[in-house]
Design an enzyme around this catalytic site. Structure first.
Site, PDB file in Angstrom:
ATOM      1  N   GLU A 191       0.835  -1.201   0.071  1.00  0.00           N
ATOM      2  CA  GLU A 191      -0.139   0.009  -0.050  1.00  0.00           C
ATOM      3  C   GLU A 191       0.908   1.324   0.161  1.00  0.00           C
ATOM      4  OE1 GLU A 191      -3.199  -0.118   3.199  1.00  0.00           O
ATOM      5  OE2 GLU A 191      -4.140  -1.615   2.006  1.00  0.00           O
ATOM      6  N   GLU A 223      -5.577  -8.466  -0.556  1.00  0.00           N
ATOM      7  CA  GLU A 223      -6.351  -8.105   0.709  1.00  0.00           C
ATOM      8  C   GLU A 223      -7.803  -7.659   0.444  1.00  0.00           C
ATOM      9  OE1 GLU A 223      -4.584  -5.162   3.521  1.00  0.00           O
ATOM     10  OE2 GLU A 223      -2.482  -5.768   3.015  1.00  0.00           O
TER      11      GLU A 223
END
Ligand code: AHR
Length: 503
Positions: free
Chosen positions: A172, A291
């Site tokens: 991320e 995710e």
């Protein structure tokens, strides 16, 4: 209400990559400590790993588990987790405002993966560190011997390399919350240089570059375009993440998020095609949706720790969402989306696996149990392997704040040619109407139903607990028949079903 579906044996989407049924385990809260690892637990093995948890994980037949983060990885020194346990440092984890004893590191995690029968998908730290730490980690894990890092692994008790193929280039990195957050240009450059170094070590590694943390990021989808333009020739996958929330308790909006997921995948598939064309490349890059899950139930209770008001606790309860029956419908729909987009989504990881937004929960020193969402994940992992069919679906729809024309019927089909089994995963998103549904089976003469499982509950908020672990579980279904090669079924309001046919 009526819905009609046609399944044709020759009208297919793609062979599904088994790795869409992967999972994720981060050094976060009680995922590792008192999750998979608890040396004093009554069921612990010689490595200190909980046997009760390992058994629930094994049943899921997970192809690979992503580790060690997540946000945690962006300030993690992998070297802290090797060598004698008594010498390992306690570190402050900046991502979750906790501390980590490093009693579990790469050796312990790799051994656990062998115990539960899964592969590793490892992430390197591109937040606080750079390509040097990454290339050392890869050498430690994968080189047979005769170099500094591989010999250290051998000295630490592991003679054979683990040969881990799948590596995530950070986590991320588009998120301002990330330690070492970067602009797309900065990250694209670093990821490309890191990928080049890792490929110089082993050209057959499969590398995952960071895409967006979610589809509402201000940088989405330009982030993907910029990062892929910098890395296209060196990487194999671009990662996407998405968490599904329902704080307003609006089920229609919540279940419409499946449409947003589908659009998200479609948009990034378009960006990949754009960069591929721009580069005149013959190579494909795919999506690693590494995710995904429902995550909102625990947000309020976690604030105290995340804001630092509790100091730096070791393995506190964090992100311990108690999943309800409504979440079964959502998780069923998410997995259906991955099956339908199996042409571009080749990897996906439920986030996470134990205690932290997870299908499996534990008590420290006590019981382990399956949350409600364990079951749709179990069914998809065990029975969703094969070829995805391109179904023609006609369903009534509804408009929501999230998306328009959301079909009440969410259905995916997988043909397992080796075993001669056709499996349908079906969600009725309507809260009060039964969906009278027919599925024409073209090219499947003589198909017979042999397994029908249903999850339905009057209470959307029903959960499983340690004291009541079987409150929300699948039941054997009934009332579905095949007439003239057509499945005829009434789908109750808010229901999840799996129907399997011998074909
Ligand atoms: O899974 C929980 C967190 O969600 C992960 O650490 C991070 O990557 C994401 O924001």
């Amino acid at each position: 209400m009526k819905a009609t579906v046609t399944a044709h044996s020759k009208y297919t989407i793609s062979r599904i990559d088994d790795r869409v049924y992967g999972a994720f385990l981060e050094h976060l809260g009680r995922a590792v400590y008192t999750g998979i690892y608890e040396p004093d637990h009554a069921t612990a093995d010689e490595n200190g790993m909980r046997g009760d948890v390992a058994s629930l994980v094994k049943d899921l037949d997970i192809p690979m588990v992503r580790y060690p983060g997540g946000n945690f990885v962006s300030a993690y020194n992998w070297e802290d987790g090797i060598g004698p346990k008594e010498d390992r440092p306690v570190r402050l984890d900046l991502a979750w405002h906790t501390s980590d004893s490093n009693q579990v590191g790469i050796h312990e995690f790799a051994d656990w993966c062998e115990t539960v029968g899964t592969e590793m998908m490892l992430a390197v730290n591109l937040g606080s560190r750079d390509l040097d730490a990454a290339r050392n980690f890869v050498e430690y894990v994968n080189h047979p011997g005769g170099s500094y890092w591989s010999d250290l692994r051998i000295a630490n008790g592991r003679a054979e390399p683990w040969n881990t193929k799948l590596w995530c280039l950070g986590n991320e990195m588009d998120g301002p919350w990330q330690v070492g957050h970067k602009s797309a240009e900065e990250y694209g450059h670093l990821a490309n240089e890191t990928a080049k170094a890792l490929r110089a070590f082993d050209k057959n590694l499969e590398l995952v570059v960071c895409g967006s943390s979610h589809a509402d990021m201000p940088t989405y989808p330009q982030w993907e375009a910029t990062v892929l333009e910098a890395t296209y020739d060196q990487v194999d996958y671009i990662s996407l993440h998405m968490y599904f929330r329902n704080p307003e308790k609006n089920t229609a909006n919540f279940l419409a998020l499946g449409q947003k997921l589908d659009d998200y995948i479609g948009t990034i598939a378009g960006v990949i095609d754009y960069v591929k064309a721009k580069k005149r490349s013959k190579k494909n890059v795919y999506i690693s949706f590494d995710e995904w899950n429902v995550w909102y139930h625990s947000l309020e209770q976690d604030k105290k720790i995340l804001e630092g008001d509790s100091g730096w606790p070791h393995a506190p309860a964090l992100l311990e969402d108690a999943y309800n029956f409504e979440d079964v419908l959502q998780v069923g729909s998410i997995l259906n989306t991955f099956i339908r987009r199996s042409d571009v989504v080749k990897i996906a990881c439920i986030a996470q696996l134990v205690n932290v937004i997870a299908p499996i929960m534990t008590e420290p020193g006590g019981r382990a149990w399956r949350q409600t969402i364990y079951y749709p994940y179990l069914f998809a992992s065990l029975h969703g392997r094969g070829t995805a069919l391109n179904l023609a679906v006609e369903s009534p729809t509804y408009d929501s704040d999230i998306a328009k024309d959301v079909p009440y019927l969410d259905i995916a089909a997988v043909h397992n040619e080796e075993e001669g089994i056709l499996t349908f995963f079906v969600v009725n998103r309507h809260g009060s109407e039964t969906l009278s549904t027919t599925v024409d089976l073209d090219g499947y003469d003589g198909a017979k139903i042999f397994n029908h499982q249903i999850m339905v509950n009057d209470d959307l908020e029903a959960v499983n607990t340690a004291d009541n672990p079987d409150n929300v579980i699948p039941q054997s279904g009934s009332g579905i028949e095949i007439k003239d090669n057509t499945i005829v079924m009434d789908l109750p309001p808010y229901s999840y079903q799996m129907i399997q046919l011998k074909v």
